[in-house]
Design a protein around this motif. Structure first.
Motif, PDB file in Angstrom:
ATOM      1  N   VAL A 125      47.007  42.999  51.284  1.00 34.17           N
ATOM      2  CA  VAL A 125      48.431  43.326  51.264  1.00 34.17           C
ATOM      3  C   VAL A 125      48.581  44.827  51.513  1.00 34.17           C
ATOM      4  N   CYS A 126      49.379  45.171  52.517  1.00 29.95           N
ATOM      5  CA  CYS A 126      49.633  46.576  52.846  1.00 29.95           C
ATOM      6  C   CYS A 126      51.044  46.940  52.396  1.00 29.95           C
ATOM      7  N   GLN A 154      57.047  37.202  46.477  1.00 30.20           N
ATOM      8  CA  GLN A 154      58.064  36.217  46.830  1.00 30.20           C
ATOM      9  C   GLN A 154      59.445  36.603  46.312  1.00 30.20           C
ATOM     10  N   GLY A 155      59.520  37.724  45.627  1.00 25.22           N
ATOM     11  CA  GLY A 155      60.778  38.144  45.029  1.00 25.22           C
ATOM     12  C   GLY A 155      61.302  39.431  45.632  1.00 25.22           C
ATOM     13  N   GLY A 166      46.206  37.307  55.723  1.00 23.45           N
ATOM     14  CA  GLY A 166      45.717  36.186  54.930  1.00 23.45           C
ATOM     15  C   GLY A 166      46.840  35.267  54.508  1.00 23.45           C
ATOM     16  N   SER A 167      46.693  34.680  53.341  1.00 24.93           N
ATOM     17  CA  SER A 167      47.592  33.631  52.864  1.00 24.93           C
ATOM     18  C   SER A 167      48.712  34.185  51.983  1.00 24.93           C
ATOM     19  N   HIS A 168      49.952  34.003  52.439  1.00 21.55           N
ATOM     20  CA  HIS A 168      51.105  34.417  51.636  1.00 21.55           C
ATOM     21  C   HIS A 168      51.175  33.609  50.336  1.00 21.55           C
ATOM     22  N   SER A 169      50.964  32.290  50.435  1.00 18.75           N
ATOM     23  CA  SER A 169      51.074  31.458  49.224  1.00 18.75           C
ATOM     24  C   SER A 169      50.000  31.815  48.192  1.00 18.75           C
ATOM     25  N   ALA A 170      48.844  32.315  48.659  1.00 15.93           N
ATOM     26  CA  ALA A 170      47.807  32.742  47.712  1.00 15.93           C
ATOM     27  C   ALA A 170      48.269  33.951  46.915  1.00 15.93           C
ATOM     28  N   PRO A 175      46.812  29.211  47.081  1.00 16.48           N
ATOM     29  CA  PRO A 175      46.633  29.081  48.532  1.00 16.48           C
ATOM     30  C   PRO A 175      46.799  27.617  48.951  1.00 16.48           C
ATOM     31  N   LEU A 176      47.912  27.304  49.584  1.00 17.50           N
ATOM     32  CA  LEU A 176      48.241  25.899  49.840  1.00 17.50           C
ATOM     33  C   LEU A 176      47.291  25.216  50.804  1.00 17.50           C
TER      34      LEU A 176
END
Length: 195
Positions: A125-126, A154-155, A166-170, A175-176
């Motif tokens: 995450v940057c 997410q907020g 990479g994975s946003h949901s993670a 991680p979906l």
């Protein structure tokens, strides 16, 4: 018609419950209490994997369903950033993350008919530069109080994130893509609530 749960989530996390619901997994929740202390010499990936495994195994004592345990940590310059203890702690974490990149590690463990399956996902995450006044205003919303690293991607903190690899949901907590693979291997149906 009542749909019967097909998975036990060993957590009270509303974010993980929402993510599982988004792929149609019918869940019962059975939060467990395990020791979440970082052990001497433990790497962040070993730590997060141990917690996910511990939750899944503790949950397996409470349910006959397959049990999912997960944990997420924010790692900045090799140091695990947990949930902020207070406003000053949150300010220190967000100041450290400001204008830099960090890793978010989410481990998933799933106990079920084929044994214990595990995955650990790393996302970079940057963050853009975050002003002191923004940090103060963000804390005042209450959102960062129970979030690893002191922010919720997410907020409201989405505006601080320049990009992810990479994975946003993670980063949100589960991680979906990888979780769906583990669920299918354990025979847990997806999209049940959607049909």
């Amino acid at each position: 018609m009542t749909i019967t749960a097909k998975l036990c989530l060993a957590s009270a996390s509303p974010r993980r419950l929402e993510l599982l619901s988004s792929i149609g997994v019918v869940v019962e929740t059975r939060p467990v209490d395990i020791d979440e202390s970082l052990r001497h010499g433990e790497t962040p990936s070993e730590y997060v994997a141990r917690l996910a495994r511990g939750k899944a195994l503790a949950g397996a004592c409470l349910s006959t369903l397959p049990v999912l345990g997960a944990d997420t940590v924010v790692v900045h310059q090799g140091r695990v950033l947990g949930k902020p203890q207070n406003r000053e702690h949150a300010r220190e974490m967000l100041t450290a993350l400001s204008g830099t990149s960090h890793e978010v590690l989410t481990a998933v463990a799933l106990s079920g008919p084929v044994g214990l399956l595990e995955r650990c996902v790393t996302t970079r995450v940057c963050m853009r530069e975050i002003q002191e006044r923004e940090i103060a205003a963000y804390w005042a919303t209450g959102e960062p109080e129970d979030k690893a690293g002191g922010y919720a991607i997410q907020g409201l903190a989405a505006i601080f994130v320049e990009r992810i690899e990479g994975s946003h949901s993670a980063v949100v907590g589960l991680p979906l893509f990888e979780t769906a693979e583990l669920l299918q291997r354990q025979g847990v149906p997806l999209w049940t609530a959607m049909s």
